[in-house]
Write a protein that holds these residues in place. Structure first.
Motif, PDB file in Angstrom:
ATOM      1  N   THR A  12       0.832  -1.208   0.000  1.00  0.00           N
ATOM      2  CA  THR A  12       0.000   0.000   0.000  1.00  0.00           C
ATOM      3  C   THR A  12       0.863   1.253   0.000  1.00  0.00           C
ATOM      4  O   THR A  12       0.537   2.244  -0.669  1.00  0.00           O
ATOM      5  N   LEU A  13       1.959   1.226   0.740  1.00  0.00           N
ATOM      6  CA  LEU A  13       2.876   2.365   0.766  1.00  0.00           C
ATOM      7  C   LEU A  13       3.479   2.600  -0.614  1.00  0.00           C
ATOM      8  O   LEU A  13       3.625   3.752  -1.056  1.00  0.00           O
ATOM      9  N   ALA A  14       3.825   1.529  -1.328  1.00  0.00           N
ATOM     10  CA  ALA A  14       4.356   1.662  -2.688  1.00  0.00           C
ATOM     11  C   ALA A  14       3.295   2.236  -3.624  1.00  0.00           C
ATOM     12  O   ALA A  14       3.587   3.104  -4.459  1.00  0.00           O
ATOM     13  N   ASP A  15       2.050   1.759  -3.497  1.00  0.00           N
ATOM     14  CA  ASP A  15       0.952   2.292  -4.316  1.00  0.00           C
ATOM     15  C   ASP A  15       0.780   3.784  -4.094  1.00  0.00           C
ATOM     16  O   ASP A  15       0.649   4.569  -5.051  1.00  0.00           O
ATOM     17  N   THR A  16       0.763   4.190  -2.826  1.00  0.00           N
ATOM     18  CA  THR A  16       0.542   5.597  -2.496  1.00  0.00           C
ATOM     19  C   THR A  16       1.678   6.472  -3.021  1.00  0.00           C
ATOM     20  O   THR A  16       1.443   7.559  -3.556  1.00  0.00           O
ATOM     21  N   SER A  17       2.913   5.995  -2.879  1.00  0.00           N
ATOM     22  CA  SER A  17       4.064   6.759  -3.378  1.00  0.00           C
ATOM     23  C   SER A  17       3.977   6.945  -4.885  1.00  0.00           C
ATOM     24  O   SER A  17       4.258   8.031  -5.409  1.00  0.00           O
ATOM     25  N   TRP A  18       3.602   5.876  -5.599  1.00  0.00           N
ATOM     26  CA  TRP A  18       3.482   5.975  -7.053  1.00  0.00           C
ATOM     27  C   TRP A  18       2.369   6.940  -7.449  1.00  0.00           C
ATOM     28  O   TRP A  18       2.529   7.734  -8.383  1.00  0.00           O
ATOM     29  N   LEU A  19       1.267   6.911  -6.735  1.00  0.00           N
ATOM     30  CA  LEU A  19       0.153   7.821  -7.041  1.00  0.00           C
ATOM     31  C   LEU A  19       0.537   9.273  -6.797  1.00  0.00           C
ATOM     32  O   LEU A  19       0.105  10.168  -7.531  1.00  0.00           O
ATOM     33  N   LEU A  20       1.354   9.530  -5.785  1.00  0.00           N
ATOM     34  CA  LEU A  20       1.793  10.901  -5.519  1.00  0.00           C
ATOM     35  C   LEU A  20       2.740  11.416  -6.594  1.00  0.00           C
ATOM     36  O   LEU A  20       2.854  12.637  -6.791  1.00  0.00           O
TER      37      LEU A  20
END
Length: 326
Positions: free
Chosen positions: A66-74
């Protein structure tokens, strides 16, 4: 940065078959993914931090995913602005290299964490006593750190192959994607290497762990299963294979096909168009994985699903009470 005409034409040619996809479809897809995926992943992070009291190994892996997903979305707004601005890159080579590297890095973060969840289920079922020693809390955290560092190192060559290209006859500058460069001396071996290390080996690991786990549970079929281990293993295996079949496999096939076509037909850009178009569309489709991963977490994590559903229901009721959804 000045590059050869052969390398420029792969990005600057207005007659490319995927021009409309690059200018309109990709930014539209990315924008929808950002609007849908960012709230879902931020909500997931909130659930991880504030609602889950007991963290298992799988919980740690899901959190890192989830942290990787959020970083990519940012980081996604940079690409949205670039495509909406008619492929004019105005932020310089360092930012271009970081964005391209992070885009490449994200997929392997996601793959490795999905693989870790599958391996964790396998070890807990087939080697339950050994799992307590092999994957304790400290070892789990170190493994997650190693995945972040390892995927970053794996993606460093992307930065070295990223170029800022000035198109002939105009001042338009393009943030090149290494996959679309005409010269394939570096890109093809690198792409194949990443496909083997970052996709094929994890896929084989998931298949092996899943089959061994199912076989082990089948031997225990006559015993009671109060914790629903058999159902949970089937969920993990099916969810992981669906992710690989829908997202990771088409992504690697289209990426390698685009590079191979340049290798086979180096002087015939017209022959690249169908492969380029397939890869461009796959870039759009693969971005949806950041919206799917929170559902993946809910599907395989019973406690996470309960907390996520409860938090979402409370937030939805609050929005209704304040009239935001009327």
């Amino acid at each position: 940065m000045v590059v050869s005409l052969g390398m420029q034409r792969s990005h600057c040619n207005k007659d490319m078959g995927n021009t409309q996809v690059q200018l309109y479809v990709i930014p539209s897809f990315f924008l929808v993914v950002l609007i849908l995926g960012l709230p879902l992943n931020l909500l997931s992070l909130w659930v991880f931090f504030h609602r889950l009291r007991r963290w298992t190994r799988s919980t740690v892996f899901l959190f890192n995913q989830t942290l990787a997903d959020t970083s990519w979305l940012l980081a996604l707004p940079y690409l949205i602005y670039y495509h909406l601005d008619q492929l004019y890159w105005k932020l310089g080579l360092p930012v271009c290299a970081v964005v391209r590297m992070f885009y490449h890095n994200y997929f392997y973060l996601s793959i490795f964490f999905v693989t870790c969840i599958s391996v964790d289920r396998y070890v807990a079922i087939v080697h339950p006593l050994r799992s307590l020693v092999l994957l304790g809390r400290r070892q789990t955290y170190l493994l997650c750190l190693a995945i972040w560092v390892g995927t970053l190192v794996l993606s460093i060559p992307v930065a070295s192959m990223t170029l800022i290209q000035t198109c002939p006859g105009s001042n338009r500058t393009v943030c090149s994607l290494y996959i679309l460069l005409s010269k394939t001396g570096e890109s093809l071996p690198y792409s194949l290497f990443c496909s083997i290390i970052g996709f094929l080996l994890p896929l084989l690991s998931i298949c092996y762990c899943g089959l061994r786990s199912v076989r082990e549970l089948r031997h225990r079929s006559r015993r009671p299963d109060p914790h629903n281990k058999r159902r949970r293993v089937r969920r993990v295996l099916s969810a992981a294979l669906v992710l690989f079949a829908l997202f990771y496999l088409p992504y690697h096939l289209s990426r390698n096909a685009a590079i191979v076509m340049r290798r086979v037909y180096p002087d015939k850009p017209a022959s690249w168009r169908h492969a380029d178009l397939a890869f461009a569309l796959e870039m759009c489709f693969c971005s949806l994985i950041t919206c799917v991963n929170p559902l993946f977490s809910c599907f395989i994590g019973g406690q996470f699903w309960k907390e996520f559903h409860g938090t979402f229901a409370v937030m939805f009721s609050l929005c209704q009470a304040r009239g935001w959804l009327q």
